[in-house]
Scaffold this active site. Structure first.
Site, PDB file in Angstrom:
ATOM      1  N   SER A 241      28.546  34.358  43.781  1.00 19.46           N
ATOM      2  CA  SER A 241      29.190  35.495  44.446  1.00 19.46           C
ATOM      3  C   SER A 241      28.647  36.838  43.985  1.00 19.46           C
ATOM      4  O   SER A 241      28.894  37.849  44.632  1.00 19.46           O
ATOM      5  CB  SER A 241      30.699  35.445  44.205  1.00 19.46           C
TER       6      SER A 241
ATOM      7  N   ASP B 295      38.050  43.154  42.620  1.00 19.70           N
ATOM      8  CA  ASP B 295      39.075  42.109  42.582  1.00 19.70           C
ATOM      9  C   ASP B 295      39.103  41.535  41.167  1.00 19.70           C
ATOM     10  O   ASP B 295      38.496  42.100  40.257  1.00 19.70           O
ATOM     11  CB  ASP B 295      38.840  41.045  43.669  1.00 19.70           C
TER      12      ASP B 295
ATOM     13  N   HIS C 157      35.244  40.464  40.420  1.00 28.24           N
ATOM     14  CA  HIS C 157      34.024  41.157  40.842  1.00 28.24           C
ATOM     15  C   HIS C 157      34.113  42.674  40.750  1.00 28.24           C
ATOM     16  O   HIS C 157      35.186  43.237  40.991  1.00 28.24           O
ATOM     17  CB  HIS C 157      33.707  40.766  42.295  1.00 28.24           C
TER      18      HIS C 157
END
Ligand code: NAG
Ligand code: NAG
Length: 374
Positions: free
Chosen positions: A39, A328, A331
């Site tokens: 990610s 978040d 991240h």
């Protein structure tokens, strides 16, 4: 003779039409960027995995709230991510497109590169079983490469790949999976064994990639993962999980030595290993340098440190997003991504070694090392 010139002219036309978009509009320091990993680098591949749960997708609000037109693209950020900033610094508009977004007939039209990264994936196939494993990402690249060879011919394709940047950002999910599985039972011996086997496996993946033509590897090392809000909430003091940070540090050292091994055994293998650990430690200690004011809580999410519930369309989110490091619970915000990417791109040896990504992409290539071995 006539045929020969005709043939040359056709090749030239083919190539110039392929490259025209590049040369007409912008000067880029590499012909293309290919992206692999998790990610930290996914720009929307997971949107195309029907069984992907929401926590490995970023294609719904409030993701992308600061992206042009406020589009949630699948990037795990309020806007752009690191590979976008790296791509911009090299003269591109943003990261290349996600592989799974390419329609079959478009596959050959993406000479500026492809992004294969998939949120939740790791070095091990067992990490993130729904995500696209690194092994599969490399297989997808192999398919793309055959199309490239069909279109450009072996020699031009080989040059194209050898000059391009191959960016890889992975490993964090393997460490988190290990840490959550064994938790308090972790001891030093066990961790050393696990991380050294992870390093070996990573080296095998990179060697396989090298066999397909890449020569310039840009790698993101691990951040102090234990400082992510998602992990801090498990610490009664709300401080960083230091034993997980120790895993990041050890992983970075092991990977660096595997990279040195690759560059001393594979002709033409060049790399830049970004020390994201140092970048994050510096910014946590010197937030003012970058204008950060909130380093503890996520911007989007709820509960303790806004990290008990993930970022969803119903979550509260902050308005001063340039002041937050975490978007978040795992991240960074786009500002956080930008700081890490710029340190990797043109920072000192503290942030990228043995050379930074800028030096890597600007380095000359030796013709004799560019031939395909596969
Ligand atoms: C690094 O590159 C970025 C983007 O090209 C530029 O804005 C910045 O000034 C550079 N920094 C250094 C220290 O060269
Ligand atoms: C570490 O853990 C492993 C696996 O649980 C165990 O076999 C080993 O004896 C432990 N070592 C130490 C030094 O505690």
């Amino acid at each position: 003779m006539t045929f020969f010139y005709l043939f040359r002219a056709t090749i030239f036309l083919l190539l110039s039409s392929f490259f025209s978009r590049l040369s007409a509009e912008r000067i880029t320091s590499v012909p293309a960027i290919f992206v692999f990993g998790d990610s930290s680098a996914d720009v929307g591949n997971n949107n195309y995995i029907p069984s992907a749960p929401v926590d490995i997708r970023g294609n719904y609000p409030h993701y992308g709230i600061d992206f042009p037109s406020q589009v949630p693209t699948g990037r795990f950020s309020n806007g752009y991510i690191g590979v976008d900033y790296l791509a911009k610094a090299m003269g591109f508009e943003q990261s290349p497109q996600p592989y799974l977004s390419l329609a079959k007939e478009e596959e050959d039209g993406v000479l500026q590169g492809v992004n294969f990264a998939s949120g939740g994936s790791g070095i091990l196939d067992s990490t993130g079983s729904v995500s696209i494993s690194l092994k599969t990402q490399i297989e997808y690249f192999e398919k793309f490469r055959s199309i490239l060879i069909r279109k450009l011919g072996e020699r031009a394709a080989s040059l194209h790949l050898a000059k391009s940047l191959f960016f890889v950002g992975t490993g964090g999910n393997d460490l988190i999976a290990y840490y959550t599985e064994f938790g308090p039972r972790i001891n030093e011996t066990m961790t050393r064994l696990f991380i050294s086997s992870l390093g070996l496996k990573f080296e095998q993946h990179l060697k396989k990639l090298y066999g397909l033509g890449p020569r310039k590897f840009g790698l993101y090392g691990q951040t102090p993962i234990g400082c992510a809000p998602a992990l801090k909430i498990w610490n009664p003091s709300r401080g960083c999980m230091e034993d997980l940070n120790a895993c990041s540090l050890l992983f970075n050292r092991v990977v660096r030595s595997r990279l040195d091994h690759l560059s001393s055994t594979l002709p033409g293998f060049k790399y830049s290993h970004a020390n994201l650990y140092n970048s994050v430690v510096f910014l946590l200690e010197n937030p003012d340098v970058y204008g950060f004011r909130q380093l503890e809580s996520s911007c989007c999410g709820s509960g303790v440190l806004n990290a008990e519930e993930g970022c969803s369309p119903h979550s509260p989110y902050c308005h001063n997003r340039e002041e937050y490091y975490f978007w978040d619970k795992y991240h960074p915000t786009q500002r956080g991504h930008e700081v890490l990417a710029m340190n990797a791109y043109n920072g000192s040896k503290v942030y990228a070694a043995p050379i930074n990504i800028k030096q890597l992409v600007e380095s000359g290539m030796e013709e004799r090392n560019m031939h395909f071995s596969a």
